[in-house]
Design a protein around this motif. Structure first.
Motif, PDB file in Angstrom:
ATOM      1  N   GLU A  72       0.362  -1.057   0.036  1.00  0.00           N
ATOM      2  CA  GLU A  72       0.005  -0.120   0.063  1.00  0.00           C
ATOM      3  C   GLU A  72       0.397   1.642   0.079  1.00  0.00           C
ATOM      4  N   ALA A  75       2.796   1.586  -3.126  1.00  0.00           N
ATOM      5  CA  ALA A  75       1.788   1.997  -4.531  1.00  0.00           C
ATOM      6  C   ALA A  75       1.711   3.471  -4.111  1.00  0.00           C
ATOM      7  N   LYS A  76       0.959   3.990  -2.963  1.00  0.00           N
ATOM      8  CA  LYS A  76       1.293   5.491  -2.739  1.00  0.00           C
ATOM      9  C   LYS A  76       2.261   6.552  -3.206  1.00  0.00           C
ATOM     10  N   LYS A  79       1.821   6.437  -6.538  1.00  0.00           N
ATOM     11  CA  LYS A  79       0.832   7.086  -8.275  1.00  0.00           C
ATOM     12  C   LYS A  79       0.667   8.628  -7.519  1.00  0.00           C
ATOM     13  N   ASP A 106       0.978  -7.826  -6.664  1.00  0.00           N
ATOM     14  CA  ASP A 106       0.517  -7.640  -5.799  1.00  0.00           C
ATOM     15  C   ASP A 106      -0.101  -5.756  -6.446  1.00  0.00           C
ATOM     16  N   ILE A 108       0.964  -4.349  -8.622  1.00  0.00           N
ATOM     17  CA  ILE A 108       0.561  -4.376 -10.133  1.00  0.00           C
ATOM     18  C   ILE A 108      -0.667  -3.882 -10.177  1.00  0.00           C
ATOM     19  N   LYS A 109      -1.417  -5.268  -9.035  1.00  0.00           N
ATOM     20  CA  LYS A 109      -2.720  -4.700  -8.694  1.00  0.00           C
ATOM     21  C   LYS A 109      -2.787  -3.777  -8.355  1.00  0.00           C
ATOM     22  N   ALA A 110      -2.146  -3.449  -7.445  1.00  0.00           N
ATOM     23  CA  ALA A 110      -2.639  -1.980  -6.671  1.00  0.00           C
ATOM     24  C   ALA A 110      -2.338  -0.924  -8.219  1.00  0.00           C
ATOM     25  N   GLY A 111      -2.059  -1.160  -9.049  1.00  0.00           N
ATOM     26  CA  GLY A 111      -2.115   0.032 -10.277  1.00  0.00           C
ATOM     27  C   GLY A 111      -1.053   0.399 -10.602  1.00  0.00           C
ATOM     28  N   VAL A 112       0.526  -0.123  -9.965  1.00  0.00           N
ATOM     29  CA  VAL A 112       1.567   0.123 -10.159  1.00  0.00           C
ATOM     30  C   VAL A 112       2.339  -0.282 -11.529  1.00  0.00           C
ATOM     31  N   PRO A 113       2.636  -0.103 -12.934  1.00  0.00           N
ATOM     32  CA  PRO A 113       2.889  -0.760 -14.189  1.00  0.00           C
ATOM     33  C   PRO A 113       4.194  -1.123 -14.105  1.00  0.00           C
ATOM     34  N   GLU A 114       4.246  -2.616 -14.445  1.00  0.00           N
ATOM     35  CA  GLU A 114       4.829  -3.898 -14.531  1.00  0.00           C
ATOM     36  C   GLU A 114       6.387  -2.863 -15.164  1.00  0.00           C
TER      37      GLU A 114
END
Length: 217
Positions: A72, A75-76, A79, A106, A108-114
């Motif tokens: 979490e 990802a913050k 993003k 996880d 990637i699921k949270a929105g970070v491009p691979e």
């Protein structure tokens, strides 16, 4: 009888001295690194990359919230525009245990491009992760992501290695069995870190060739 009493007394003094040293090291690392740890996303300075320290996705078969909160937090940072790449460093000591890949999936699921996630499979210890961050991935001025109690040790090691680092504290756990176990372990881990850095000059288990990190433009 008198000899036995003296032996017990010396043993008690040794134990007390050792305990005092451990507590002193703990407080010293906390005091030395506190000003480099951020909790607020809006206040943390932007850096090129974040180093996420690995942990197991599960704890005794149950969900590991230390893991979830690190995902979490990382990802913050991405993003929120605070970092342009993420390096995940963890243990991949066997075919059935792979911290970096779990965390990558996880994130990637949270929105970070691979494409902006790089994996370090040889982060067997915090020291390994920190040293390899610069030696293998050319990270010198970056953000470390973990819980506060872990960040204090990681930042201590990084500062001792001459790296310009700050920490972003993931949400912690309080008054749980897992939290208490981790924090008790941390006392001994800090003593080991002090010895590794200042006396033993311990190297990572593996080095290897340089790896390129892809940054978001």
């Amino acid at each position: 009888m008198k000899k036995a009493i003296w032996v017990l007394l010396l043993l008690a003094i040794s134990v007390a001295g050792g305990t005092g040293s451990i507590l002193w090291l703990n407080d010293s690392m906390t005091n030395e690194t506190s000003s480099y740890i951020y909790n607020d996303l809006s206040k943390i300075p932007a850096k090129k990359a974040a180093l996420v320290l690995g942990t197991s996705k599960y704890f005794h078969g149950r969900e590991n919230y230390f893991y979830n909160y690190r995902i979490e937090a990382a990802a913050k940072l991405f993003k929120g525009g605070k970092v342009k790449a993420i390096v995940i460093s963890g243990d991949n000591g066997s075919k059935t245990y792979d911290e970096p890949t779990d965390m990558k999936e996880d994130l990637i699921k949270a929105g970070v491009p691979e494409k902006y996630i790089t994996l370090d499979y040889a982060g067997f210890r915090t020291l390994d992760s920190i040293v390899r961050a610069e030696a293998i991935f050319d990270l010198k001025d970056y953000i470390i992501v973990s819980q506060k109690f872990h960040l204090e040790r990681a930042l201590y090691i990084a500062k001792a290695k001459g790296q310009k680092v700050i920490g972003f504290a993931a949400k912690d756990l309080k008054n749980t069995y897992a939290a208490q176990k981790m924090k008790i372990r941390e006392y001994l881990a800090r003593t080991k870190a002090f010895l590794d850095v200042n006396i033993l000059h311990t190297d990572p288990k593996f080095y290897g060739k340089k790896e390129k990190v892809t940054y978001k433009l």
